[in-house]
Scaffold this motif. Structure first.
Motif, PDB file in Angstrom:
ATOM      1  N   HIS A 210       0.817  -1.206   0.000  1.00 22.62           N
ATOM      2  CA  HIS A 210       0.000   0.000   0.000  1.00 22.62           C
ATOM      3  C   HIS A 210       0.852   1.257   0.000  1.00 22.62           C
ATOM      4  N   ALA A 211       2.004   1.215   0.645  1.00 22.88           N
ATOM      5  CA  ALA A 211       2.894   2.373   0.630  1.00 22.88           C
ATOM      6  C   ALA A 211       3.372   2.666  -0.788  1.00 22.88           C
ATOM      7  N   TYR A 212       3.798   1.634  -1.485  1.00 21.86           N
ATOM      8  CA  TYR A 212       4.319   1.831  -2.836  1.00 21.86           C
ATOM      9  C   TYR A 212       3.210   1.998  -3.875  1.00 21.86           C
ATOM     10  N   ARG A 213       1.967   1.771  -3.460  1.00 18.09           N
ATOM     11  CA  ARG A 213       0.855   2.068  -4.363  1.00 18.09           C
ATOM     12  C   ARG A 213       0.818   3.554  -4.680  1.00 18.09           C
ATOM     13  N   GLY A 214       1.359   4.352  -3.758  1.00 16.04           N
ATOM     14  CA  GLY A 214       1.415   5.796  -3.990  1.00 16.04           C
ATOM     15  C   GLY A 214       2.161   6.148  -5.263  1.00 16.04           C
ATOM     16  N   LEU A 215       3.198   5.375  -5.609  1.00 19.77           N
ATOM     17  CA  LEU A 215       3.928   5.623  -6.847  1.00 19.77           C
ATOM     18  C   LEU A 215       3.030   5.394  -8.054  1.00 19.77           C
ATOM     19  N   LEU A 216       2.174   4.360  -7.958  1.00 21.02           N
ATOM     20  CA  LEU A 216       1.247   4.078  -9.053  1.00 21.02           C
ATOM     21  C   LEU A 216       0.230   5.200  -9.192  1.00 21.02           C
ATOM     22  N   GLU A 217      -0.254   5.692  -8.061  1.00 19.96           N
ATOM     23  CA  GLU A 217      -1.242   6.773  -8.077  1.00 19.96           C
ATOM     24  C   GLU A 217      -0.661   8.043  -8.700  1.00 19.96           C
ATOM     25  N   LEU A 218       0.639   8.225  -8.564  1.00 20.36           N
ATOM     26  CA  LEU A 218       1.290   9.409  -9.134  1.00 20.36           C
ATOM     27  C   LEU A 218       1.584   9.244 -10.622  1.00 20.36           C
ATOM     28  N   GLY A 219       1.329   8.048 -11.158  1.00 19.45           N
ATOM     29  CA  GLY A 219       1.582   7.802 -12.572  1.00 19.45           C
ATOM     30  C   GLY A 219       3.009   7.407 -12.887  1.00 19.45           C
ATOM     31  N   ILE A 220       3.797   7.094 -11.849  1.00 19.83           N
ATOM     32  CA  ILE A 220       5.192   6.694 -12.046  1.00 19.83           C
ATOM     33  C   ILE A 220       5.251   5.291 -12.643  1.00 19.83           C
ATOM     34  N   GLU A 221       6.131   5.096 -13.598  1.00 16.92           N
ATOM     35  CA  GLU A 221       6.270   3.789 -14.242  1.00 16.92           C
ATOM     36  C   GLU A 221       6.797   2.772 -13.234  1.00 16.92           C
ATOM     37  N   CYS A 222       6.070   1.668 -13.061  1.00 15.86           N
ATOM     38  CA  CYS A 222       6.443   0.648 -12.080  1.00 15.86           C
ATOM     39  C   CYS A 222       6.325  -0.754 -12.670  1.00 15.86           C
ATOM     40  N   GLU A 223       7.178  -1.624 -12.175  1.00 11.99           N
ATOM     41  CA  GLU A 223       7.140  -3.032 -12.558  1.00 11.99           C
ATOM     42  C   GLU A 223       7.522  -3.859 -11.344  1.00 11.99           C
ATOM     43  N   ALA A 224       6.806  -4.961 -11.124  1.00 12.58           N
ATOM     44  CA  ALA A 224       7.101  -5.803  -9.967  1.00 12.58           C
ATOM     45  C   ALA A 224       7.092  -7.274 -10.359  1.00 12.58           C
ATOM     46  N   ILE A 225       8.104  -7.983  -9.881  1.00  9.57           N
ATOM     47  CA  ILE A 225       8.142  -9.439 -10.010  1.00  9.57           C
ATOM     48  C   ILE A 225       7.750 -10.013  -8.650  1.00  9.57           C
ATOM     49  N   LEU A 226       6.752 -10.871  -8.630  1.00  6.89           N
ATOM     50  CA  LEU A 226       6.343 -11.540  -7.408  1.00  6.89           C
ATOM     51  C   LEU A 226       6.706 -13.013  -7.506  1.00  6.89           C
ATOM     52  N   ASP A 227       7.253 -13.571  -6.423  1.00  2.98           N
ATOM     53  CA  ASP A 227       7.429 -15.025  -6.464  1.00  2.98           C
ATOM     54  C   ASP A 227       6.039 -15.651  -6.319  1.00  2.98           C
ATOM     55  N   LEU A 228       5.924 -16.944  -6.612  1.00  3.30           N
ATOM     56  CA  LEU A 228       4.607 -17.572  -6.716  1.00  3.30           C
ATOM     57  C   LEU A 228       3.784 -17.505  -5.427  1.00  3.30           C
ATOM     58  N   PRO A 229       4.348 -17.844  -4.238  1.00  8.66           N
ATOM     59  CA  PRO A 229       3.527 -17.750  -3.017  1.00  8.66           C
ATOM     60  C   PRO A 229       3.026 -16.332  -2.747  1.00  8.66           C
ATOM     61  N   THR A 230       3.846 -15.325  -3.035  1.00 10.13           N
ATOM     62  CA  THR A 230       3.428 -13.944  -2.826  1.00 10.13           C
ATOM     63  C   THR A 230       2.310 -13.576  -3.791  1.00 10.13           C
ATOM     64  N   TYR A 231       2.433 -14.014  -5.028  1.00 10.09           N
ATOM     65  CA  TYR A 231       1.379 -13.771  -6.015  1.00 10.09           C
ATOM     66  C   TYR A 231       0.056 -14.370  -5.561  1.00 10.09           C
ATOM     67  N   VAL A 232       0.096 -15.622  -5.105  1.00 13.45           N
ATOM     68  CA  VAL A 232      -1.132 -16.308  -4.689  1.00 13.45           C
ATOM     69  C   VAL A 232      -1.800 -15.573  -3.530  1.00 13.45           C
ATOM     70  N   GLU A 233      -1.003 -15.184  -2.519  1.00 11.89           N
ATOM     71  CA  GLU A 233      -1.573 -14.478  -1.368  1.00 11.89           C
ATOM     72  C   GLU A 233      -2.159 -13.132  -1.775  1.00 11.89           C
TER      73      GLU A 233
END
Length: 323
Positions: A210-233
């Motif tokens: 949620h903290a880093y969601r602020g970057l998305l709200e500002l329109g900043i280009e973002c990319e994230a790799i999630l490992d599989l357990p994190t993706y599922v959760e």
């Protein structure tokens, strides 16, 4: 490998092996999961720097240099200027006795590290090379020990960075008494001035998301790799589903590594990186992290991220049964 096998292969007593392993374990160079001994990332790097040093000096010569503080002190003094033997006694900070200096100079002469020049001892090119090799080794070992909590957790295959540059990296460790220290640092790294953020995450942490969601709200280009357990959760939690859905934000691309991992990476443009490593897949317990703006370490961090990116795939391609 167990201690008995080590003793047999090294041809020394089990007690000696036990003593040596205790020192190596204390410095973070080995660990013993399930009663077996294995090298950490720091241990592998230690072997590399020792082998590099031994290309310049022999085992016998290195042993002679490290037997006490006196030999390296004498060699350092001679690097500055030639000295008479009587002058070296006060020129060396460890204050060796005159007989000790005599024995050291005799050894240096045998190795070709010093020579007599008009009654004064003068360092030779071979002596300078030996001194430089020792300094490089000592500098590397100092950093490997200082950053041991991180290196103990870092995947060994990822320990490909230039060791001396670690001096420019800040180490942050979470402990039972300070369990949130790494998370707090990661939150403080949040920077609205970032124009592009890339991250690799192996821990499900809604607060950080949620903290880093602020970057998305500002329109900043973002990319994230999630490992599989994190993706599922993240996909199963209604509050964090935006983390796995690329359609939520046009400036965001989620990727998935199709396995569990123990690594975290944050890349802030090309000016700063944070690399975290964990004890267990996805547990997030006892995390160690380095943060640095050192150019060579930033380059290493970006290359490390890209190596995992090449193994990942778009979250939109993930089979529904995995969600």
């Amino acid at each position: 490998m167990v201690q008995t096998v080590v003793a047999q292969q090294a041809d020394i007593s089990r007690q000696s092996v036990s003593n040596h392993l205790a020192v190596l374990r204390d410095r973070g160079f080995v660990k013993e999961p399930n009663t077996e001994i294995e090298l950490t990332a720091g241990g592998l790097l230690l072997l590399d720097v020792i082998e590099s040093c031994l290309q310049t000096v022999s085992v016998e010569e290195l042993s002679s240099l490290t037997r006490s503080d006196h030999p390296i002190g004498v060699l350092r003094a001679l690097e500055g200027q030639p000295y008479r033997l009587s002058e070296l006694e006060s020129a060396v900070s460890s204050s060796p006795s005159r007989p000790t200096i005599g024995r050291i100079i005799k050894t240096f002469t045998e190795y070709g590290w010093s020579q007599d020049n008009g009654g004064k001892q003068q360092i030779t090119p071979a002596g300078t090379r030996a001194l430089n090799a020792y300094v490089d080794l000592a500098t590397a070992v100092e950093q490997l020990i200082e950053k041991a909590p991180w290196l103990q957790r870092l995947p060994k295959e990822d320990a490909t960075f230039p060791i001396p540059e670690l001096a420019d990296a800040e180490l942050i460790i979470s402990t039972p008494t300070r369990p949130s220290s790494v998370l707090w640092t990661a939150l403080k790294l949040y920077d609205r001035q970032t124009s592009r953020f890339r991250g690799f995450c192996s821990i499900f942490n809604p607060v950080l998301f949620h903290a880093y969601r602020g970057l998305l709200e500002l329109g900043i280009e973002c990319e994230a790799i999630l490992d599989l357990p994190t993706y599922v959760e993240a996909a199963e939690n209604p509050q964090t589903q935006y983390v796995v859905h690329g359609s939520t934000y046009s400036n965001y691309q989620p990727l998935v590594l199709d396995r569990a991992h123990t690594l975290g990476i944050g890349i802030y443009d090309t000016r700063k990186v944070a690399i975290g490593a964990y004890n267990e897949s996805g547990s997030g317990k006892h995390i160690a992290m380095i943060v640095t703006s050192n150019e060579r370490l930033v380059e290493w961090g970006i290359n490390l991220y890209e190596s995992y990116r090449a193994q990942a795939r778009s979250a939109s391609e993930l089979e529904p049964k995995r969600v």
